[in-house]
Design an enzyme around this catalytic site. Structure first.
Site, PDB file in Angstrom:
ATOM      1  N   ASP A  49      35.766  77.363  49.528  1.00 13.66           N
ATOM      2  CA  ASP A  49      34.381  76.179  48.574  1.00 13.66           C
ATOM      3  C   ASP A  49      33.145  75.986  48.557  1.00 13.66           C
ATOM      4  OD1 ASP A  49      35.530  74.748  46.222  1.00 13.66           O
ATOM      5  OD2 ASP A  49      35.343  73.025  47.252  1.00 13.66           O
ATOM      6  N   GLU A 121      38.004  81.652  46.382  1.00 11.03           N
ATOM      7  CA  GLU A 121      37.460  80.792  46.789  1.00 11.03           C
ATOM      8  C   GLU A 121      37.202  81.490  47.994  1.00 11.03           C
ATOM      9  OE1 GLU A 121      37.182  76.509  44.458  1.00 11.03           O
ATOM     10  OE2 GLU A 121      38.793  77.182  46.364  1.00 11.03           O
TER      11      GLU A 121
END
Length: 225
Positions: A49, A121
């Site tokens: 992320d 992610e």
């Protein structure tokens, strides 16, 4: 480590071959099938992320050198939110190689937006750990592609835009009505209607109320404009 034919094919779709394939396997491992000797992808998701955020923030600054922070922030959010990550995951059919427990497989886990977004992610973090920031950046920019330059159309929150549209025409703010809820408790599916004072309405279905409301608002905006 010997990889299955499915994961080798996924690497080709991803456009990156791992030097340490165990990183990729971990990135694809959901908590529903993890164990003491088989860690899940949550820590990689956390890292991915942040890597994605840095790449997108830099790309947006370079794409529009005159944009203010107020203009850049919604564009950034549109590019890094879970929905965008899940869209990219579908683009490379990441769901086909997710390692899931039986309950998640039975409940359609390979198609769930949250699982796909998290795994995307995690894969980004795995590339970063395998070969560094530049390798991760190159993969991200290639997979996100034109989304970066076309993000303005998706940057504004659909519910906010619909409310502004209604208020500009002297109408009350739109209402959102839950028409149907289906599926098991751990994986519900909601059908929501966005309605305006003048009777205009559009419906959408998604795996959360928020997503369904946003999709319904966007559908109604598209119809009105």
């Amino acid at each position: 480590m010997k990889l299955s034919a499915e994961i080798k094919a996924f690497q080709r779709r991803l456009g990156y071959e791992f030097s340490d394939p165990e990183l990729l396997v971990r990135a694809l491992t959901h908590g529903s099938v993890s164990s003491a000797t088989r860690p899940d992808n949550q820590r990689l998701e956390f890292l991915g992320d942040r890597v994605l955020g840095l790449v997108m923030a830099t790309a947006l600054l370079e794409a529009d050198k005159k944009a203010s922070e107020g203009q850049l922030a919604p564009r950034f959010n549109a590019l890094v939110r879970k929905e965008a990550c899940a869209d990219v995951a579908r683009q490379i059919d990441l769901g086909a190689v997710l390692k899931l427990g039986r309950s998640e497989m039975l409940s359609g886990g390979r198609r769930k937006q949250a699982l796909l977004g998290d795994a995307m992610e995690a894969v980004i973090a795995a590339i970063y750990r395998d070969a560094g920031f530049e390798a991760a950046r190159d993969v991200i920019l290639r997979l996100w592609g034109d989304r970066i330059h076309k993000v303005e159309a998706d940057a504004r929150d659909a519910k906010t835009s619909l409310q502004e549209w209604a208020q500009a025409r002297g109408q009350r703010p739109p209402s959102y009505v839950e028409l149907k809820r289906s599926g098991p408790d751990h994986a519900p599916v909601f059908t929501i209607a966005a309605r305006l004072q003048d009777g205009a309405e559009a419906q959408a279905t998604a795996g959360s109320k928020r997503q369904a409301e946003q999709a319904a608002a966007k559908a109604l905006l598209d119809r009105l404009t």
